[in-house]
Motif scaffolding. Structure first.
Motif, PDB file in Angstrom:
ATOM      1  N   VAL A   2       0.848  -1.186   0.000  1.00  0.00           N
ATOM      2  CA  VAL A   2       0.000   0.000   0.000  1.00  0.00           C
ATOM      3  C   VAL A   2       0.882   1.234   0.000  1.00  0.00           C
ATOM      4  O   VAL A   2       1.855   1.309   0.744  1.00  0.00           O
ATOM      5  CB  VAL A   2      -0.920   0.017   1.239  1.00  0.00           C
ATOM      6  CG1 VAL A   2      -1.688   1.321   1.321  1.00  0.00           C
ATOM      7  CG2 VAL A   2      -1.878  -1.171   1.192  1.00  0.00           C
ATOM      8  N   GLN A   3       0.536   2.184  -0.819  1.00  0.00           N
ATOM      9  CA  GLN A   3       1.220   3.483  -0.804  1.00  0.00           C
ATOM     10  C   GLN A   3       0.242   4.534  -0.308  1.00  0.00           C
ATOM     11  O   GLN A   3      -0.918   4.577  -0.753  1.00  0.00           O
ATOM     12  CB  GLN A   3       1.730   3.844  -2.196  1.00  0.00           C
ATOM     13  CG  GLN A   3       2.902   2.978  -2.642  1.00  0.00           C
ATOM     14  CD  GLN A   3       3.497   3.445  -3.956  1.00  0.00           C
ATOM     15  OE1 GLN A   3       2.767   3.880  -4.842  1.00  0.00           O
ATOM     16  NE2 GLN A   3       4.803   3.347  -4.081  1.00  0.00           N
ATOM     17  N   LEU A   4       0.710   5.374   0.597  1.00  0.00           N
ATOM     18  CA  LEU A   4      -0.126   6.399   1.201  1.00  0.00           C
ATOM     19  C   LEU A   4       0.446   7.775   0.863  1.00  0.00           C
ATOM     20  O   LEU A   4       1.646   8.008   1.011  1.00  0.00           O
ATOM     21  CB  LEU A   4      -0.162   6.223   2.723  1.00  0.00           C
ATOM     22  CG  LEU A   4      -0.641   4.851   3.227  1.00  0.00           C
ATOM     23  CD1 LEU A   4      -0.500   4.772   4.740  1.00  0.00           C
ATOM     24  CD2 LEU A   4      -2.074   4.610   2.821  1.00  0.00           C
ATOM     25  N   VAL A   5      -0.426   8.670   0.439  1.00  0.00           N
ATOM     26  CA  VAL A   5      -0.007  10.017   0.075  1.00  0.00           C
ATOM     27  C   VAL A   5      -0.906  11.018   0.788  1.00  0.00           C
ATOM     28  O   VAL A   5      -2.112  11.084   0.523  1.00  0.00           O
ATOM     29  CB  VAL A   5      -0.070  10.237  -1.442  1.00  0.00           C
ATOM     30  CG1 VAL A   5       0.358  11.669  -1.784  1.00  0.00           C
ATOM     31  CG2 VAL A   5       0.813   9.223  -2.165  1.00  0.00           C
ATOM     32  N   GLU A   6      -0.292  11.821   1.673  1.00  0.00           N
ATOM     33  CA  GLU A   6      -1.038  12.841   2.398  1.00  0.00           C
ATOM     34  C   GLU A   6      -1.065  14.140   1.614  1.00  0.00           C
ATOM     35  O   GLU A   6      -0.163  14.436   0.837  1.00  0.00           O
ATOM     36  CB  GLU A   6      -0.408  13.112   3.776  1.00  0.00           C
ATOM     37  CG  GLU A   6      -0.309  11.927   4.704  1.00  0.00           C
ATOM     38  CD  GLU A   6       1.047  11.262   4.667  1.00  0.00           C
ATOM     39  OE1 GLU A   6       1.444  10.648   5.684  1.00  0.00           O
ATOM     40  OE2 GLU A   6       1.735  11.366   3.627  1.00  0.00           O
ATOM     41  N   SER A   7      -2.102  14.916   1.866  1.00  0.00           N
ATOM     42  CA  SER A   7      -2.223  16.243   1.286  1.00  0.00           C
ATOM     43  C   SER A   7      -3.109  17.085   2.182  1.00  0.00           C
ATOM     44  O   SER A   7      -3.764  16.562   3.091  1.00  0.00           O
ATOM     45  CB  SER A   7      -2.797  16.182  -0.135  1.00  0.00           C
ATOM     46  OG  SER A   7      -4.101  15.628  -0.114  1.00  0.00           O
ATOM     47  N   GLY A   8      -3.119  18.388   1.912  1.00  0.00           N
ATOM     48  CA  GLY A   8      -4.024  19.277   2.639  1.00  0.00           C
ATOM     49  C   GLY A   8      -3.366  20.110   3.722  1.00  0.00           C
ATOM     50  O   GLY A   8      -4.027  20.948   4.340  1.00  0.00           O
ATOM     51  N   TYR A 106       2.155   0.671   7.100  1.00  0.00           N
ATOM     52  CA  TYR A 106       2.558   1.567   6.018  1.00  0.00           C
ATOM     53  C   TYR A 106       2.390   3.007   6.463  1.00  0.00           C
ATOM     54  O   TYR A 106       1.406   3.348   7.125  1.00  0.00           O
ATOM     55  CB  TYR A 106       1.727   1.303   4.762  1.00  0.00           C
ATOM     56  CG  TYR A 106       1.965  -0.060   4.157  1.00  0.00           C
ATOM     57  CD1 TYR A 106       1.143  -1.138   4.467  1.00  0.00           C
ATOM     58  CD2 TYR A 106       3.033  -0.277   3.288  1.00  0.00           C
ATOM     59  CE1 TYR A 106       1.368  -2.393   3.918  1.00  0.00           C
ATOM     60  CE2 TYR A 106       3.259  -1.532   2.733  1.00  0.00           C
ATOM     61  CZ  TYR A 106       2.432  -2.576   3.058  1.00  0.00           C
ATOM     62  OH  TYR A 106       2.653  -3.821   2.514  1.00  0.00           O
ATOM     63  N   TRP A 107       3.348   3.841   6.055  1.00  0.00           N
ATOM     64  CA  TRP A 107       3.331   5.259   6.397  1.00  0.00           C
ATOM     65  C   TRP A 107       3.369   6.105   5.132  1.00  0.00           C
ATOM     66  O   TRP A 107       3.998   5.731   4.141  1.00  0.00           O
ATOM     67  CB  TRP A 107       4.550   5.615   7.237  1.00  0.00           C
ATOM     68  CG  TRP A 107       4.563   5.034   8.611  1.00  0.00           C
ATOM     69  CD1 TRP A 107       5.083   3.831   8.991  1.00  0.00           C
ATOM     70  CD2 TRP A 107       4.037   5.639   9.804  1.00  0.00           C
ATOM     71  NE1 TRP A 107       4.910   3.648  10.339  1.00  0.00           N
ATOM     72  CE2 TRP A 107       4.280   4.740  10.864  1.00  0.00           C
ATOM     73  CE3 TRP A 107       3.395   6.849  10.070  1.00  0.00           C
ATOM     74  CZ2 TRP A 107       3.903   5.016  12.179  1.00  0.00           C
ATOM     75  CZ3 TRP A 107       3.023   7.126  11.379  1.00  0.00           C
ATOM     76  CH2 TRP A 107       3.273   6.209  12.412  1.00  0.00           C
ATOM     77  N   GLY A 108       2.712   7.249   5.205  1.00  0.00           N
ATOM     78  CA  GLY A 108       2.853   8.230   4.145  1.00  0.00           C
ATOM     79  C   GLY A 108       4.095   9.075   4.372  1.00  0.00           C
ATOM     80  O   GLY A 108       4.820   8.904   5.361  1.00  0.00           O
ATOM     81  N   GLN A 109       4.318  10.026   3.466  1.00  0.00           N
ATOM     82  CA  GLN A 109       5.526  10.849   3.519  1.00  0.00           C
ATOM     83  C   GLN A 109       5.343  12.061   4.428  1.00  0.00           C
ATOM     84  O   GLN A 109       6.320  12.732   4.767  1.00  0.00           O
ATOM     85  CB  GLN A 109       5.923  11.305   2.113  1.00  0.00           C
ATOM     86  CG  GLN A 109       5.200  12.541   1.598  1.00  0.00           C
ATOM     87  CD  GLN A 109       3.733  12.309   1.272  1.00  0.00           C
ATOM     88  OE1 GLN A 109       3.265  11.179   1.199  1.00  0.00           O
ATOM     89  NE2 GLN A 109       2.991  13.385   1.082  1.00  0.00           N
ATOM     90  N   GLY A 110       4.116  12.351   4.807  1.00  0.00           N
ATOM     91  CA  GLY A 110       3.848  13.462   5.711  1.00  0.00           C
ATOM     92  C   GLY A 110       3.445  14.734   4.996  1.00  0.00           C
ATOM     93  O   GLY A 110       3.797  14.969   3.834  1.00  0.00           O
TER      94      GLY A 110
END
Length: 117
Positions: A2-8, A106-110
């Motif tokens: 899983v790939q996680l991508v944060e935004s906002g 799994y972690w996103g990049q922040g």
């Protein structure tokens, strides 16, 4: 995997609001419990909020209760963190995390959140 991508994230004045999003790749998003964590400069990463796989159960750290709300949309493979009445002490890099039994987390990049006084 899983790939996680944060935004906002962004810069906001104290008392303002932001909504963070974390978009997940793959078809197994609904099998992951999701959480938001944050790390301020010079501090350890800390838990903020979590939500169960189906979204029926949530919990959060006391410091954000009544101000932050975690939610998810499994049809959109996305988890959200609605942050209201932001305070300067909420300034941090915010990370989303996905986890399930018998799998590595799994972690996103922040995404950076900065709250000015």
């Amino acid at each position: 995997q899983v790939q996680l991508v944060e935004s906002g994230g962004g810069l906001v004045q104290a008392g303002g609001s932001l909504r963070l999003s974390c978009a997940a790749s793959g078809r197994t998003f609904s099998s992951y419990a999701m959480g938001w964590f944050r790390q301020a400069p010079g501090k350890e990463r800390e838990f903020v909020a979590a939500i169960s796989r189906g979204g029926g159960s949530t919990n959060c750290v006391d410091s954000v209760k009544g101000r932050f709300t975690i939610s998810r949309d499994n049809a959109k493979n996305t988890v959200y963190l609605q942050m209201n009445r932001l305070k300067p002490e909420d300034t941090a890099v915010y990370y989303c995390k996905g986890e399930r039994t018998f799998d590595l987390p799994y972690w996103g990049q922040g995404t950076q959140v900065t709250v000015s006084p």
